[in-house]
Structures are given as structure tokens and as C-alpha cells.
Design an enzyme around this catalytic site. Structure first.
Site, PDB file in Angstrom:
ATOM      1  N   GLY A  75      -7.967 -10.838   3.361  1.00 37.64           N
ATOM      2  CA  GLY A  75      -6.523 -11.042   3.410  1.00 37.64           C
ATOM      3  C   GLY A  75      -5.941 -10.735   4.780  1.00 37.64           C
ATOM      4  N   GLY A  95     -12.818  -7.515   2.543  1.00 38.26           N
ATOM      5  CA  GLY A  95     -11.556  -8.180   2.248  1.00 38.26           C
ATOM      6  C   GLY A  95     -11.327  -9.326   3.210  1.00 38.26           C
ATOM      7  CD  GLN A 144       3.141  -6.044   2.970  1.00 40.30           C
ATOM      8  OE1 GLN A 144       3.894  -5.115   3.255  1.00 40.30           O
ATOM      9  NE2 GLN A 144       1.829  -5.863   2.822  1.00 40.30           N
ATOM     10  CB  CYS A 183      -0.950   0.012   1.190  1.00 38.92           C
ATOM     11  SG  CYS A 183      -0.132  -0.028   2.795  1.00 38.92           S
TER      12      CYS A 183
END
Length: 412
Positions: A185, A183, A114, A50
Site C-alpha cells: 500500500g 505490504g 486519508q 494507524c
């Protein structure tokens, strides 16, 4: 060989620019495959969150990174908002990213995972070379050191945590609010966990894949609704969080306008944690909706930022020490390649001359080979020793001159 970073992040570009270049994990492999079609790029890692979209590349020897940037990206990237870094700066940037010191929320916990996922996907597309592999292994080591040795690793926070804190600042208490989380996730799951820890009221989850929403709802003992119900049911919610990988807005202006009429203009709060955005930016124009994005967290979550910033100096000392170690390793690797090329060039010339003077007599040819071998080693001893001294202590310019003097390609 050069390690290069091309990127765009929350410091270099606003959200409306960043979201043009964001892509989901499911698109990593495709983006990498496209990059690797360029012969200048040996291997690559792509990272998109993001807050950032970044490409870590290992370029072929002699490739100019500026030319690679223009050749690969100029047609589809907003160049003024992109940054480029080489070697030391590239490594330092990645170490800071993984350690959470380059995030909107300093010390946020998701980024390390990530980065690890980006590395794993890159390996599956094309195994990384020694330089990029070492860079990422030292990145994971450094991130672990920073989190264990500084206050950044204590009371870990995330963008999701800050979003829930923001909603608390707005509502005071969350137990009386109807809450929707869009969402299924990692970010959405974190939002739900934080909401439950902060006495969140009635929580409902929705996702494009209904089975995932249902699974999450059952796990947390909350409700779920199908995505196609949002247009009808949106009016029931006081607080909406959204964090999907959708390329198009999920909550539209028209949908929200209809919900407000049904609510008789009772205000709503929407917090969009997605990039690209899940919630139509035009909703800002509606008086009874308070819409926040990930960039708004910069100014809202002041306390968490101040607590984390007080430890940045200590974290940067650890990072700089690890970057120095990485650069020493990288230089040794490159110097060995230069010395190897120098030696092999002499040996190649020796063999060419020996072959020209072979007589066909095995005894004579063996003596000729031995003589040439001994002579080559003696001739190489002093130059290699002196070259090693220059390579280990010299500047980039001195090393370049050595390479040019002996017509070596490794550092040109």
C-alpha cells in the site's frame, strides 16, 4: 441538527486498545451502513488510520449525542478511551487532523489523503447533508492553507519517513542491511522510497497478493517474495518493516524464534507500522529482536517533532479562524431554518382560518385571502426582525428560549 465526533486516537488510548477498533478502507462502507441504520443519524463519515478511529456524524434534530453514543457504541466500544465533540470542537478537531497538527508525527503527509478518501467513500454510501458537506470542504481548504502558509508544509514527513530515520539511528548506515518491506500500500511504497533515498541495502517486498508485490518490485527495481515464504526466508533479513491491513499478525512469535535460531541469534530490527499490528507483540520477549510500533515513534523521532511543533501556534491561528468562519455559516443556516419554521407556522394558521371562512364567492374569497396575507406579513415583520437580532447576537440559551416561546422544533 448537531455535528458530532466520536473517536479514539493515539492521545486517548494505547496501541493495544486502538487496534481493537481499527478497520481498513475496504470496511468503511459497511461500517457506515450500520451507523445509518439508526434513525438519529442523518449521515456519517468514518476515518480509521494507524493513529485514530473516528466517526463524524450529523444527528437528527433533537437527538441527544450522549444517548446516541450509548445506543450505538456502548456494546462494542471501550467508552473511557473514546472522546466526544460537538459543533465547534468537532470542526476544530477535524481541521487539525487533516492539517497534520494532531498526528504522532506533526505535519505528516498521508492524513490529508486519508481524510479525502473517507469523505469520498461516505458520499458513495449516502450523500452528505449541507452541514457535513460544508465541514469537509472547509477541512480540505484549511489543510491546504496550513501547509502552504506554515513550516509544516515544508520538507514534508510521514510515519514512513520517521520509521526509516529510526532504522538509520539504530544501524547507522542502511546500505549493508538486508531489508524486508511487508505490504504493497501507500505506506509501504513510501518506506521503499525513503529507503532508496537513504542508500538502503538489499530491499525485498512481500504482500498477500503476490502480483502487487511483484509490480512494486519491478517499479523500484527491487526483489519480491511470496507471503507464504516468510516463515522460511525471514532469517535472511536484518530489518523488517510491515504495513498491511491484516486483522491478524503476519509475523508470529514462532516464525521469529525460528529465524533467530537460523541467524544464530544475530539481532533483527522490526518496525510495525500497522494498526492492528502485523507483528506479534510477544516478540518483545525475544532478546535478539528490537521491535518498534507506531507509538514508539513518539519518543524516538524527537528532531522532526520539535521542528514541527515550533509552527503549531501559527497553524492553530489559521485553523481557529477557519473554524470561526464555519461556525458562522452553520449558525446562519440554522437561524434561517428557525425563522423559516416560525414564518411557516403563522402561514399555516392563516390558511387554516381563511379556509374556515371561505364563502364560495371567488371575489369575496380573493379579498379574504389578500387581507389575511397582508395582515400576516405586517404581524410577522417586527417579530422576525427582532428574532433575527437575537439569533445573530444572542447566546445559545437566548436562542433556545426563543424556540421554546414559539414552540419551534429546529433548536430544541
Amino acid at each position: 441538527m448537531a455535528l458530532v465526533l466520536f473517536g479514539i486516537n493515539h492521545n486517548s488510548a494505547p496501541l493495544d486498545v486502538r487496534e481493537k477498533y481499527a478497520f481498513s478502507e475496504s470496511d468503511y462502507a459497511q461500517n457506515l451502513a450500520q451507523l445509518l441504520e439508526y434513525e438519529e443519524i442523518q449521515c456519517a463519515v468514518a476515518l480509521s488510520t494507524c493513529n485514530r478511529t473516528e466517526f463524524y456524524l450529523s444527528l437528527e434534530q433533537g437527538a441527544e449525542h450522549e444517548q446516541v453514543f450509548q445506543k450505538v457504541f456502548s456494546a462494542n466500544m471501550d467508552v473511557p478511551h473514546f472522546y466526544q465533540s460537538l459543533d465547534f470542537d468537532c470542526a476544530r478537531h477535524l481541521f487539525r487532523v487533516a492539517a497534520g497538527t494532531d498526528s504522532v508525527v506533526v505535519g505528516e503527509t498521508q492524513i490529508q489523503g486519508q481524510v479525502k478518501k473517507a469523505y469520498e467513500i461516505a458520499q458513495s454510501v449516502k450523500p452528505l447533508n449541507a452541514e457535513l458537506e460544508k465541514l469537509f470542504q472547509m477541512t480540505f481548504k484549511t489543510a491546504k492553507s496550513v501547509r502552504s502558509a506554515t513550516e509544516i508544509g515544508k520538507n514534508p514527513i510521514s510515519v514512513a519517513h520517521c520509521a526509516v530515520q529510526l532504522s538509520e539511528q539504530i544501524f547507522g548506515q542502511l546500505q549493508f542491511q538486508n531489508i524486508l518491506v511487508i505490504g504493497a500500500g501507500e505506506t509501504s511504497e513510501l518506506v521503499i522510497r525513503y529507503l532508496l533515498n537513504h542508500d538502503g541495502g538489499s530491499i525485498t517486498v512481500s504482500n498477500r497478493t503476490a502480483s502487487k508485490a511483484k509490480h512494486l518490485a519491478e517499479h523500484f527495481n527491487i526483489k519480491s517474495i511470496e507471503m507464504n515464504r516468510l516463515g522460511h526466508d525471514l532469517s535472511e533479513f536484518d530489518l523488517v518493516f510491515s504495513a498491511t491491513s491484516s486483522a491478524q499478525p503476519i509475523i508470529t512469535f514462532e516464525m521469529t524464534e525460528h529465524a533467530l535460531k537460523t541467524r544464530k541469534m544475530k539481532p533483527m530490527v522490526m518496525i510495525d507500522l500497522a494498526v492492528p499490528r502485523d507483528i506479534d507483540a510477544d516478540i518483545h520477549a525475544l532478546e535478539d529482536v528490537f521491535l518498534y510500533t507506531v507509538d514508539d515513534l513518539k519518543s524516538v523521532i524527537v528532531d522532526n517533532m520539535n521542528k514541527r511543533k515550533s509552527t503549531l501556534e501559527e497553524a492553530d491561528r489559521i485553523i481557529d479562524a477557519e473554524v470561526s468562519l464555519f461556525m458562522q455559516w452553520l449558525q446562519r443556516l440554522q437561524y434561517h431554518a428557525l425563522l423559516k419554521e416560525f414564518r411557516e407556522s403563522f402561514i399555516s394558521k392563516k390558511e387554516e382560518i381563511v379556509d374556515a371562512y371561505r364563502t364560495g364567492d371567488d371575489t369575496m374569497d380573493a379579498k379574504l385571502e389578500q387581507l389575511a396575507h397582508q395582515l400576516t406579513n405586517r404581524m410577522l415583520h417586527t417579530p422576525i426582525s427582532k428574532m433575527r437580532e437575537i439569533l445573530e447576537t444572542g447566546s445559545r440559551e437566548e436562542i433556545r428560549l426563543v424556540a421554546e416561546l414559539f414552540d419551534l422544533k429546529t433548536h430544541q
